[in-house]
Design an enzyme around this catalytic site. Structure first.
Site, mmCIF file in Angstrom:
data_model
loop_
_atom_site.group_PDB
_atom_site.id
_atom_site.type_symbol
_atom_site.label_atom_id
_atom_site.label_comp_id
_atom_site.label_asym_id
_atom_site.label_seq_id
_atom_site.Cartn_x
_atom_site.Cartn_y
_atom_site.Cartn_z
ATOM 1 N N HIS A 84 92.364 66.873 57.216
ATOM 2 C CA HIS A 84 92.660 65.946 56.124
ATOM 3 C C HIS A 84 93.588 66.560 55.088
ATOM 4 O O HIS A 84 94.213 65.833 54.313
ATOM 5 C CB HIS A 84 91.363 65.418 55.483
ATOM 6 C CG HIS A 84 90.634 66.354 54.592
ATOM 7 N ND1 HIS A 84 89.523 67.075 55.002
ATOM 8 C CD2 HIS A 84 90.803 66.672 53.285
ATOM 9 C CE1 HIS A 84 89.062 67.786 53.994
ATOM 10 N NE2 HIS A 84 89.820 67.554 52.936
ATOM 11 N N ASN A 211 82.058 59.823 56.245
ATOM 12 C CA ASN A 211 82.501 60.672 55.148
ATOM 13 C C ASN A 211 81.352 60.967 54.188
ATOM 14 O O ASN A 211 80.625 60.067 53.774
ATOM 15 C CB ASN A 211 83.638 59.958 54.401
ATOM 16 C CG ASN A 211 84.358 60.874 53.437
ATOM 17 O OD1 ASN A 211 84.323 62.091 53.571
ATOM 18 N ND2 ASN A 211 85.018 60.285 52.455
ATOM 19 N N TRP A 212 81.178 62.254 53.853
ATOM 20 C CA TRP A 212 80.115 62.736 52.968
ATOM 21 C C TRP A 212 78.714 62.592 53.587
ATOM 22 O O TRP A 212 77.716 62.735 52.882
ATOM 23 C CB TRP A 212 80.118 62.013 51.609
ATOM 24 C CG TRP A 212 81.380 62.141 50.840
ATOM 25 C CD1 TRP A 212 82.320 61.177 50.659
ATOM 26 C CD2 TRP A 212 81.869 63.297 50.140
ATOM 27 N NE1 TRP A 212 83.358 61.656 49.886
ATOM 28 C CE2 TRP A 212 83.103 62.946 49.555
ATOM 29 C CE3 TRP A 212 81.362 64.576 49.947
ATOM 30 C CZ2 TRP A 212 83.848 63.844 48.797
ATOM 31 C CZ3 TRP A 212 82.110 65.470 49.190
ATOM 32 C CH2 TRP A 212 83.339 65.102 48.622
ATOM 33 N N ASP A 220 87.731 68.561 61.849
ATOM 34 C CA ASP A 220 88.604 68.555 60.676
ATOM 35 C C ASP A 220 89.380 69.870 60.566
ATOM 36 O O ASP A 220 89.128 70.695 59.694
ATOM 37 C CB ASP A 220 87.771 68.307 59.420
ATOM 38 C CG ASP A 220 88.600 67.778 58.260
ATOM 39 O OD1 ASP A 220 89.840 67.832 58.347
ATOM 40 O OD2 ASP A 220 88.002 67.308 57.275
ATOM 41 N N ASN A 326 87.827 58.160 50.187
ATOM 42 C CA ASN A 326 87.097 59.397 49.935
ATOM 43 C C ASN A 326 86.590 59.439 48.491
ATOM 44 O O ASN A 326 85.428 59.764 48.228
ATOM 45 C CB ASN A 326 88.011 60.592 50.207
ATOM 46 C CG ASN A 326 87.310 61.916 49.996
ATOM 47 O OD1 ASN A 326 86.369 62.253 50.686
ATOM 48 N ND2 ASN A 326 87.787 62.672 49.023
ATOM 49 N N GLY A 654 88.957 70.853 46.643
ATOM 50 C CA GLY A 654 89.887 71.984 46.561
ATOM 51 C C GLY A 654 89.455 73.087 47.498
ATOM 52 O O GLY A 654 90.276 73.850 48.004
ATOM 53 N N ASN A 655 88.132 73.182 47.736
ATOM 54 C CA ASN A 655 87.614 74.098 48.749
ATOM 55 C C ASN A 655 87.925 73.603 50.156
ATOM 56 O O ASN A 655 87.748 74.347 51.129
ATOM 57 C CB ASN A 655 86.102 74.268 48.621
ATOM 58 C CG ASN A 655 85.697 75.389 47.692
ATOM 59 O OD1 ASN A 655 84.908 75.186 46.768
ATOM 60 N ND2 ASN A 655 86.230 76.573 47.923
ATOM 61 N N SER A 656 88.334 72.352 50.303
ATOM 62 C CA SER A 656 88.665 71.839 51.631
ATOM 63 C C SER A 656 89.650 72.776 52.320
ATOM 64 O O SER A 656 90.670 73.158 51.748
ATOM 65 C CB SER A 656 89.282 70.446 51.516
ATOM 66 O OG SER A 656 88.328 69.494 51.136
ATOM 67 N N PHE A 672 84.767 71.608 54.976
ATOM 68 C CA PHE A 672 85.547 70.384 54.791
ATOM 69 C C PHE A 672 84.838 69.296 54.006
ATOM 70 O O PHE A 672 85.471 68.299 53.635
ATOM 71 C CB PHE A 672 86.034 69.826 56.140
ATOM 72 C CG PHE A 672 84.985 69.211 57.021
ATOM 73 C CD1 PHE A 672 84.720 67.851 56.979
ATOM 74 C CD2 PHE A 672 84.287 69.990 57.939
ATOM 75 C CE1 PHE A 672 83.774 67.273 57.823
ATOM 76 C CE2 PHE A 672 83.342 69.428 58.785
ATOM 77 C CZ PHE A 672 83.087 68.056 58.723
ATOM 78 N N ASP A 673 83.568 69.448 53.692
ATOM 79 C CA ASP A 673 82.889 68.349 53.029
ATOM 80 C C ASP A 673 81.555 68.830 52.471
ATOM 81 O O ASP A 673 81.140 69.968 52.690
ATOM 82 C CB ASP A 673 82.640 67.206 54.025
ATOM 83 C CG ASP A 673 82.720 65.827 53.391
ATOM 84 O OD1 ASP A 673 82.698 65.753 52.150
ATOM 85 O OD2 ASP A 673 82.805 64.836 54.134
#
Length: 721
Positions: A84, A211-212, A220, A326, A654-656, A672-673
């Site tokens: 993503h 998602n989440w 991902d 998202n 931002g950690n993604s 990723f999440d």
């Protein structure tokens, strides 16, 4: 310095300073030696001191994409991040006829790699230093606006000095509410190329539905490559450029992890608000988030209606839709999480307890007035945010934003470069130009008009006191209360503009103020009409920020000293600088009667699969799963290839794309999440519900080898048992 002082104060008070329970904390690298014992006890085999060297191993492997995190995984500049995070570049290179989002993309050779979306960057940290004294000296006695201007100008000056060496991007980052400042110097890799991205049916499997959520089965991951000039310097895209020679890169583990194993994430979390005061929390969760969440729902529906599936417009807006979906789901999780933990009441109790701590010792008395004034300022800022909310949305139209930026650029260019606003200095012009170019693949007039009409409808529904007269007059909204009237007004804007042409936009970067003021373009005329009003809003915001710069350091000193005396190691809110968080692979039980297992499997993909997006795994993948063709990537304890796993790590947006490392510093996954129950951790850490979701390297390698045939990349990386 701050943490050592406070820990010493705690020891002198007879309270032994202990690491935070439940591994709460996004720690700066220099803090790690202070929690070395707990890192080792949790399972780290590396020397914690080594993790403080941002140019050594393994931190030197970790890079920023300017919104996502990533890491080098080969000496030839190969970078791995989330699907993503790279999806915007996949979308940029896609058309309805050649849709890499749907089909995936793999460059079998370096020559087949594609330029990433304009503005794509890879930032490699080369230096890190403290500049607090220079930033803060003499500012305590200044007026709010003067204080803001001084600190802003000093940051620009320090940045300019740092960037005298061509090819580097520098930034002065604020910590603890402006109590500390650090200068970060990074090599700016401008030639970024797309190497490999699985199809959405793997990289986005489960889509917005999953998602989440947990359990998750999303591949991902994607790969970029960093390119530089033949002499190793930063350079714009050129066929003569060569892959960046990474001094440090991560080995990739194919044996991975099991439940309970140590994991550590190194990346660039965007922002958290764990030290926000009560007024901000009340406004955010009582008004802002619920209001914006509803608007996001309408916004998503508007785009989907204006850009039908399969159209070129839908391809252009795929990245925006993904981001909006998202964010909308994230806000729902934030709102629900705040309700579940009683966030507002918890924040009220924290402020009362802090006040009691201050009152208990006369030497702390100076903190009281500063905190009271900061609370009043927080309330004032919350009120300003409410009153400007709908106006801010009503001016979101993409071409209006372009016009406003171009006119601001012309105005700023009348000043010396060093005095221009950030975003309009010469150092920013490459981004500025690339942003104007990228609009071609992210703009459709019919969709943009539908969006603008939605925002204006919300604005027109507000009380007259929250309307902006100059905007109403310039756009001709006075007396408009009918959708047809509004539609006719907007039609005139889109029919008579040339800002939808890339050549026009780029040419206007060199236009003077007089040139633009002579323009007949309706968007430019509107931007010029709004200029003075918006500068007034900016001045007011800067005045509030200037007051905050005087008050917030005292609040942060008080709250972090108070935390230290309770045995905690205070850590600053996330601010897009490198942080490390650590813990273990583990499931969880966010609610009574609900249990999350730590791993998902290949078989979970087939259980979810319907053949219809977003549960439409490739036929080849389904056949491999049916045949139980696990290759060398099976985890014995689950009897399958692990797809995603959970940990108790403390992370945020931002950690993604952040590297998930094992005890030896080997890559075992990509973060990723987070789970839906844990998204509220941006504001309040809850050890029971905070869980992070990672894609397992074993699934990455299995997809690369078995599904997409990316053996060339597997051969390039250092794969270890």
């Amino acid at each position: 310095m701050r943490n050592k002082v406070f820990l010493m104060a705690a020891l002198m008070a007879g309270v032994a300073a202990q690491p935070l329970a439940a591994k709460e904390g996004m720690f700066t690298p220099e803090q790690l030696p202070e929690i070395a014992d707990d890192l080792k006890e949790t399972g780290l085999e590396l020397d914690p001191e080594a993790l403080t060297d941002l140019t050594g191993f393994p931190m030197g492997s970790v890079v920023s994409l300017g919104g996502c995190s990533a890491s080098f995984v080969s000496p030839q500049g190969l970078v791995v991040t989330n699907h993503h995070c790279a999806r915007g570049s996949v979308q940029y290179n896609s058309t309805a006829e050649n849709n890499y989002l749907e089909n995936g993309f793999l460059a079998k050779t370096m020559g087949a790699e594609l330029p990433a979306a304009p503005g794509s960057r890879i930032y490699v940290t080369t230096d890190f230093s403290d500049v607090t004294q220079r930033m803060r000296e003499g500012t305590d006695t200044m007026t709010p606006n003067a204080r803001y201007d001084a600190i802003d100008q000093r940051a620009k000056d320090i940045t300019a000095e740092c960037e005298q060496e061509a090819g580097y991007r520098c930034r002065v980052a604020s910590y603890y509410g402006g109590d500390e400042y650090k200068l970060i110097k990074q090599l700016e890799v401008k030639d970024v190329r797309l190497v490999y991205a699985p199809a959405d049916s793997i990289g986005k499997y489960g889509g917005d539905v999953d998602n989440w959520m947990w359990p998750r089965h999303t591949g991902d991951f994607s790969f970029y490559r960093a390119y530089v000039a033949p002499d190793g310097s930063s350079a714009e895209y050129s066929e003569d450029n060569v892959p960046y020679k990474a001094e440090h890169f991560l080995k990739v583990s194919k044996s991975g992890l099991d439940e309970g194993d140590f994991v550590m994430v190194a990346g660039y979390p965007g922002s958290t608000s764990r030290y926000a005061m009560l007024a901000e929390v009340e406004n955010t969760f009582g008004w802002e988030y619920p209001t914006f969440q509803k608007l996001l729902t309408d916004w998503i529906g508007t785009i989907e209606a204006a850009a039908p599936e399969g159209s070129d417009a839908r391809v252009k807006y795929e990245a925006r839709l993904a981001g909006l979906n998202n964010y909308e789901k994230n806000l729902r999780g934030q709102i629900e999480g705040a309700r579940r933990v009683g966030l507002i009441e918890r924040r009220r109790e924290r402020e009362a307890a802090l006040a009691d701590w201050i009152a208990a010792d006369p030497s702390r008395a100076a903190y009281g007035p500063a905190i009271e004034n900061l609370a009043e300022l927080s309330q004032e800022s919350a009120t300003a945010a409410r009153t400007s909310f709908w106006y801010g949305n009503a001016t979101r139209a993409q071409l209006l934003s372009v016009a406003e930026r171009l006119y601001r650029l012309a105005k700023e260019r009348e000043k010396p470069n060093a005095q221009r606003e950030s975003g309009y200095q010469e150092r920013d012009m490459a981004f500025f130009r690339q942003g104007l170019q990228a609009l071609d693949r992210r703009y459709d007039p019919s969709v943009d008009k539908a969006e603008w009409e939605l925002f204006l409808s919300g604005y027109l529904a507000q009380p007259q006191a929250e309307r902006v007269a100059v905007f109403d007059n310039a756009l001709g909204l006075t007396g408009v209360d009918d959708a047809k009237q509004l539609d006719a007004i907007l039609d005139g804007y889109y029919a008579n503009t040339s800002l939808d042409e890339s050549e026009t936009r780029l040419a206007l970067m060199d236009a003077s103020v007089a040139d633009l003021e002579a323009s007949d373009d309706p968007f430019m005329k509107l931007a010029i009409a709004l200029y003075d009003y918006e500068r007034g809003l900016e001045d007011q915001a800067e005045e509030r920020a200037g007051r905050g710069l005087a008050l917030r350091p005292a609040y942060m000193e008080a709250i972090t000293q108070w935390q230290s005396e309770q045995g905690m190691l205070p850590y600053p809110d996330a601010n897009s600088t490198l942080r490390i968080t650590y813990g273990n692979v583990m499931g969880g039980s966010p609610f009574d009667g609900m249990e999350y297992l730590p791993f998902t499997t290949l078989e979970g993909i087939t259980q979810k699969d319907t053949g219809i997006d977003p549960f439409n795994a490739p036929a080849r993948e389904l056949a491999l799963i049916e045949a139980k063709d696990y290759g060398q990537y099976e985890l014995d304890s689950i009897g399958s290839v692990p797809v995603n796993f959970l940990s108790d790590l403390d992370v945020t947006g931002g950690n993604s794309g952040s590297a998930t490392l094992n005890a030896k510093g080997e890559l075992v996954g990509l973060l990723f999440d987070g789970t839906f129950e844990s998204v509220n951790s941006d504001w309040d850490f809850d050890p029971r519900t905070t869980r992070s979701i990672h894609v397992d390297t074993r699934y990455m390698l299995w997809v690369m080898e078995k599904v997409d045939g990316a053996q060339n990349l597997i051969a390039e990386m250092d794969i270890v048992d």
